[in-house]
Design a protein around this motif. Structure first.
Motif, PDB file in Angstrom:
ATOM      1  N   ASP A 109     -25.784 -39.315  12.870  1.00 18.15           N
ATOM      2  CA  ASP A 109     -25.802 -39.893  14.210  1.00 18.15           C
ATOM      3  C   ASP A 109     -24.372 -40.073  14.706  1.00 18.15           C
ATOM      4  O   ASP A 109     -23.405 -39.763  14.004  1.00 18.15           O
ATOM      5  CB  ASP A 109     -26.571 -41.218  14.231  1.00 18.15           C
ATOM      6  CG  ASP A 109     -25.985 -42.260  13.281  1.00 18.15           C
ATOM      7  OD1 ASP A 109     -24.758 -42.219  13.043  1.00 18.15           O
ATOM      8  OD2 ASP A 109     -26.733 -43.100  12.770  1.00 18.15           O
ATOM      9  N   VAL A 110     -24.220 -40.566  15.909  1.00 17.11           N
ATOM     10  CA  VAL A 110     -22.891 -40.684  16.515  1.00 17.11           C
ATOM     11  C   VAL A 110     -22.228 -42.018  16.209  1.00 17.11           C
ATOM     12  O   VAL A 110     -21.139 -42.299  16.718  1.00 17.11           O
ATOM     13  CB  VAL A 110     -22.984 -40.487  18.050  1.00 17.11           C
ATOM     14  CG1 VAL A 110     -23.434 -39.076  18.368  1.00 17.11           C
ATOM     15  CG2 VAL A 110     -23.935 -41.509  18.678  1.00 17.11           C
ATOM     16  N   LYS A 111     -22.854 -42.827  15.373  1.00 18.82           N
ATOM     17  CA  LYS A 111     -22.265 -44.120  15.016  1.00 18.82           C
ATOM     18  C   LYS A 111     -21.123 -43.919  14.027  1.00 18.82           C
ATOM     19  O   LYS A 111     -20.865 -42.826  13.546  1.00 18.82           O
ATOM     20  CB  LYS A 111     -23.335 -45.026  14.419  1.00 18.82           C
ATOM     21  CG  LYS A 111     -24.487 -45.345  15.373  1.00 18.82           C
ATOM     22  CD  LYS A 111     -25.519 -46.212  14.689  1.00 18.82           C
ATOM     23  CE  LYS A 111     -26.710 -46.496  15.612  1.00 18.82           C
ATOM     24  NZ  LYS A 111     -27.758 -47.307  14.949  1.00 18.82           N
ATOM     25  N   GLY A 112     -20.452 -45.027  13.707  1.00 17.00           N
ATOM     26  CA  GLY A 112     -19.341 -44.965  12.761  1.00 17.00           C
ATOM     27  C   GLY A 112     -19.814 -44.673  11.348  1.00 17.00           C
ATOM     28  O   GLY A 112     -21.007 -44.700  11.036  1.00 17.00           O
ATOM     29  N   LYS A 113     -18.862 -44.400  10.479  1.00 10.81           N
ATOM     30  CA  LYS A 113     -19.166 -44.070   9.088  1.00 10.81           C
ATOM     31  C   LYS A 113     -19.678 -45.307   8.335  1.00 10.81           C
ATOM     32  O   LYS A 113     -19.336 -46.440   8.672  1.00 10.81           O
ATOM     33  CB  LYS A 113     -17.917 -43.509   8.407  1.00 10.81           C
ATOM     34  CG  LYS A 113     -17.446 -42.209   9.035  1.00 10.81           C
ATOM     35  CD  LYS A 113     -16.108 -41.769   8.468  1.00 10.81           C
ATOM     36  CE  LYS A 113     -15.694 -40.420   9.013  1.00 10.81           C
ATOM     37  NZ  LYS A 113     -15.539 -40.409  10.476  1.00 10.81           N
ATOM     38  N   ALA A 155     -18.787 -48.927   2.132  1.00 12.57           N
ATOM     39  CA  ALA A 155     -19.190 -48.791   0.728  1.00 12.57           C
ATOM     40  C   ALA A 155     -20.303 -49.760   0.367  1.00 12.57           C
ATOM     41  O   ALA A 155     -21.241 -49.412  -0.349  1.00 12.57           O
ATOM     42  CB  ALA A 155     -17.977 -49.007  -0.181  1.00 12.57           C
ATOM     43  N   ALA A 156     -20.227 -50.994   0.866  1.00 15.12           N
ATOM     44  CA  ALA A 156     -21.237 -52.007   0.543  1.00 15.12           C
ATOM     45  C   ALA A 156     -22.282 -52.047   1.658  1.00 15.12           C
ATOM     46  O   ALA A 156     -22.316 -52.971   2.476  1.00 15.12           O
ATOM     47  CB  ALA A 156     -20.574 -53.365   0.369  1.00 15.12           C
ATOM     48  N   GLU A 157     -23.151 -51.059   1.692  1.00 11.73           N
ATOM     49  CA  GLU A 157     -24.173 -50.956   2.728  1.00 11.73           C
ATOM     50  C   GLU A 157     -25.538 -51.210   2.094  1.00 11.73           C
ATOM     51  O   GLU A 157     -26.238 -50.293   1.664  1.00 11.73           O
ATOM     52  CB  GLU A 157     -24.131 -49.567   3.378  1.00 11.73           C
ATOM     53  CG  GLU A 157     -25.136 -49.355   4.487  1.00 11.73           C
ATOM     54  CD  GLU A 157     -24.812 -50.123   5.761  1.00 11.73           C
ATOM     55  OE1 GLU A 157     -25.654 -50.156   6.667  1.00 11.73           O
ATOM     56  OE2 GLU A 157     -23.710 -50.704   5.854  1.00 11.73           O
ATOM     57  N   GLY A 158     -25.913 -52.476   1.969  1.00 14.18           N
ATOM     58  CA  GLY A 158     -27.201 -52.817   1.387  1.00 14.18           C
ATOM     59  C   GLY A 158     -27.136 -53.013  -0.117  1.00 14.18           C
ATOM     60  O   GLY A 158     -26.065 -53.026  -0.734  1.00 14.18           O
ATOM     61  N   GLU A 159     -28.308 -53.132  -0.713  1.00 14.69           N
ATOM     62  CA  GLU A 159     -28.425 -53.350  -2.154  1.00 14.69           C
ATOM     63  C   GLU A 159     -28.244 -52.032  -2.909  1.00 14.69           C
ATOM     64  O   GLU A 159     -28.519 -50.953  -2.368  1.00 14.69           O
ATOM     65  CB  GLU A 159     -29.796 -53.940  -2.481  1.00 14.69           C
ATOM     66  CG  GLU A 159     -30.028 -55.317  -1.888  1.00 14.69           C
ATOM     67  CD  GLU A 159     -29.076 -56.354  -2.466  1.00 14.69           C
ATOM     68  OE1 GLU A 159     -28.792 -56.267  -3.688  1.00 14.69           O
ATOM     69  OE2 GLU A 159     -28.612 -57.216  -1.712  1.00 14.69           O
ATOM     70  N   GLY A 195     -11.146 -43.359  10.419  1.00 12.80           N
ATOM     71  CA  GLY A 195     -12.592 -43.496  10.535  1.00 12.80           C
ATOM     72  C   GLY A 195     -13.259 -44.231   9.389  1.00 12.80           C
ATOM     73  O   GLY A 195     -14.342 -44.784   9.560  1.00 12.80           O
ATOM     74  N   CYS A 196     -12.640 -44.234   8.198  1.00 11.44           N
ATOM     75  CA  CYS A 196     -13.258 -44.895   7.054  1.00 11.44           C
ATOM     76  C   CYS A 196     -13.207 -46.408   7.250  1.00 11.44           C
ATOM     77  O   CYS A 196     -12.124 -46.995   7.378  1.00 11.44           O
ATOM     78  CB  CYS A 196     -12.536 -44.505   5.767  1.00 11.44           C
ATOM     79  SG  CYS A 196     -13.197 -45.330   4.302  1.00 11.44           S
ATOM     80  N   PRO A 197     -14.355 -47.104   7.258  1.00  8.84           N
ATOM     81  CA  PRO A 197     -14.345 -48.555   7.499  1.00  8.84           C
ATOM     82  C   PRO A 197     -13.775 -49.365   6.347  1.00  8.84           C
ATOM     83  O   PRO A 197     -13.419 -50.523   6.524  1.00  8.84           O
ATOM     84  CB  PRO A 197     -15.831 -48.875   7.713  1.00  8.84           C
ATOM     85  CG  PRO A 197     -16.556 -47.812   6.974  1.00  8.84           C
ATOM     86  CD  PRO A 197     -15.713 -46.575   7.097  1.00  8.84           C
ATOM     87  N   ASP A 198     -13.676 -48.777   5.158  1.00 16.41           N
ATOM     88  CA  ASP A 198     -13.181 -49.515   3.990  1.00 16.41           C
ATOM     89  C   ASP A 198     -11.689 -49.318   3.765  1.00 16.41           C
ATOM     90  O   ASP A 198     -10.981 -50.263   3.416  1.00 16.41           O
ATOM     91  CB  ASP A 198     -13.944 -49.073   2.733  1.00 16.41           C
ATOM     92  CG  ASP A 198     -15.431 -49.337   2.841  1.00 16.41           C
ATOM     93  OD1 ASP A 198     -15.805 -50.488   3.131  1.00 16.41           O
ATOM     94  OD2 ASP A 198     -16.223 -48.391   2.634  1.00 16.41           O
TER      95      ASP A 198
END
Length: 402
Positions: free
Chosen positions: A110-114, A117-121, A203-206
């Motif tokens: 999708d066109v959202k951001g990347k 690393a900690a995305e959920g369980e 672009g990397c959020p981490d």
């Protein structure tokens, strides 16, 4: 084996350890080796038969007929060149993931951001995630439209989370609807090299590292592509874009060297297209100042090639920057437009209509049974693109494989 084919006159290419070339007068032959599978292509049927006869006298070799399948890749001759597809391999991946009957989607990202690393369980079965990620990575050999999505998936293989698994499933939904797509390599009257490079700054959020990508064309065919996170943080978008230009330049140099070893000298300068005006100016401006000190090596590297006449760096509008598909998610209309520009199209209805027009086209596959373990010097490496395969599409005569 390497010693034997050296006696036949084959010379190992410096650009690719798995490629061997033979030149006898005006006749040319190339041998591409992967373990005990080989692809042999030559400029005449007589030369090919002579080489195969020598191989059969020394090894147990089985002729697999015209080249149609190699390392899981289906090869179809068309009126314009070759069509490479991994449709059966794609179906196997979907079956393994339990998504053979999933609902297709129009884009892999999708066109959202990347994703961070900690995305959920953490996922319950990380080995399954890693297995599917590795399978998709091999699929990018004929599907450059998947390169960016698979690169993002592979970034999180060490600790996959629920969000990453959901993203992987989205990619599989896209694959479900596009199993018939493959890479088309078209014959071209010229061997001009052109590259499109792009970077998604910070672009990397981490880590705030940028993602760089490039697409390189030989004539009208896409032969090399990359989507990769840059190793260091860039302090400006121009810096990130210039690093992407440097990466594309290095690949162009490798391709020019490979073509030279194939006796196809490229006389014209390679053209690198970039949509960042500052990066274009830096490639031509000989003045150094403090703003460019931290990327001085990349600047010297690109400028040297520009000064030698081997490279030109030109500006391209963002609407024509095909490398965008390697660095970020795009709207459906833009993504589909760029995908077609990457030579990715349906292969289901491809035909071998052009074979009869070429009098000496002969493609055969061979399996070679080694009389002993192959020498250590035959260790081969796999690149994430098909640069060496494209030359076969340009040959006016034949191809074989062993």
């Amino acid at each position: 084996f390497a010693m034997f084919i050296a006696k036949l006159g084959f010379v190992s290419a410096r650009s690719d350890a798995s490629l061997f070339g033979l030149r006898q007068g005006n006749e040319l032959a190339y041998l591409l080796l992967y373990v005990d599978d080989m692809v042999l292509t030559g400029s005449s049927t007589m030369l090919l038969e002579r080489i195969i006869g020598r191989l059969r006298a020394e090894f147990t070799v089985r002729d697999m007929g015209p080249l149609r399948f190699f390392l899981g890749i289906s090869v179809t001759r068309t009126a314009h060149g070759f069509a490479l597809s991994q449709q059966q391999y794609t179906e196997d991946i979907l079956e393994r993931a339990g998504m053979a009957n999933c609902k297709p989607i129009s884009t892999p990202v999708d066109v959202k951001g990347k994703l961070p690393a900690a995305e959920g369980e953490p996922v319950s079965d990380p080995s399954s995630y890693r297995s599917l990620a590795g399978a998709l990575q091999y699929l990018t050999v004929t599907r450059p439209d998947l390169a960016y999505a698979v690169q993002q998936i592979c970034l999180h293989m060490h600790d996959p989370r629920a969000g990453h698994l959901a993203f992987l499933k989205r990619v599989l939904r896209y694959v479900r609807g596009t199993t018939g797509l493959g890479l088309h390599l078209r014959a071209s009257p010229h061997l001009d090299i052109s590259a499109y490079s792009d970077a998604d700054w910070a672009g990397c959020p981490d880590t705030r590292r940028s993602t760089s990508g490039y697409c390189i064309y030989l004539g009208d065919s896409l032969v090399s592509w990359s989507s990769k996170r840059q190793p260091t943080v860039s302090r400006s978008s121009a810096e990130a874009e210039y690093r992407a230009v440097a990466n594309a330049t290095a690949e162009c140099i490798w391709l020019r060297q490979l073509l030279g070893e194939l006796h196809c000298t490229v006389d014209k300068a390679s053209v690198a297209y970039c949509d960042n005006i500052s990066a274009v100016y830096m490639s031509a401006n000989p003045v150094h100042h403090k703003r460019t000190k931290h990327i001085e090596l990349d600047i010297h590297f690109v400028r040297e090639k520009v000064a030698l006449g081997e490279l030109r760096v030109l500006h391209v509008p963002t609407t024509q920057q095909f490398a965008d598909v390697m660095t970020k998610g795009l709207p459906t209309a833009t993504f589909e437009d760029f995908r077609s520009s990457l030579c990715v199209a349906a292969t289901t209805h491809a035909t071998a209509g052009g074979v009869d027009r070429v009098p000496h086209v002969l493609a055969s596959s061979f399996v070679c049974a080694w009389p002993a373990a192959p020498p250590n010097g035959l260790a081969t490496h796999a690149r994430a693109h098909l640069a060496h395969d494209t030359h076969d599409a340009q040959l006016p005569h034949g191809s074989r494989s062993t």
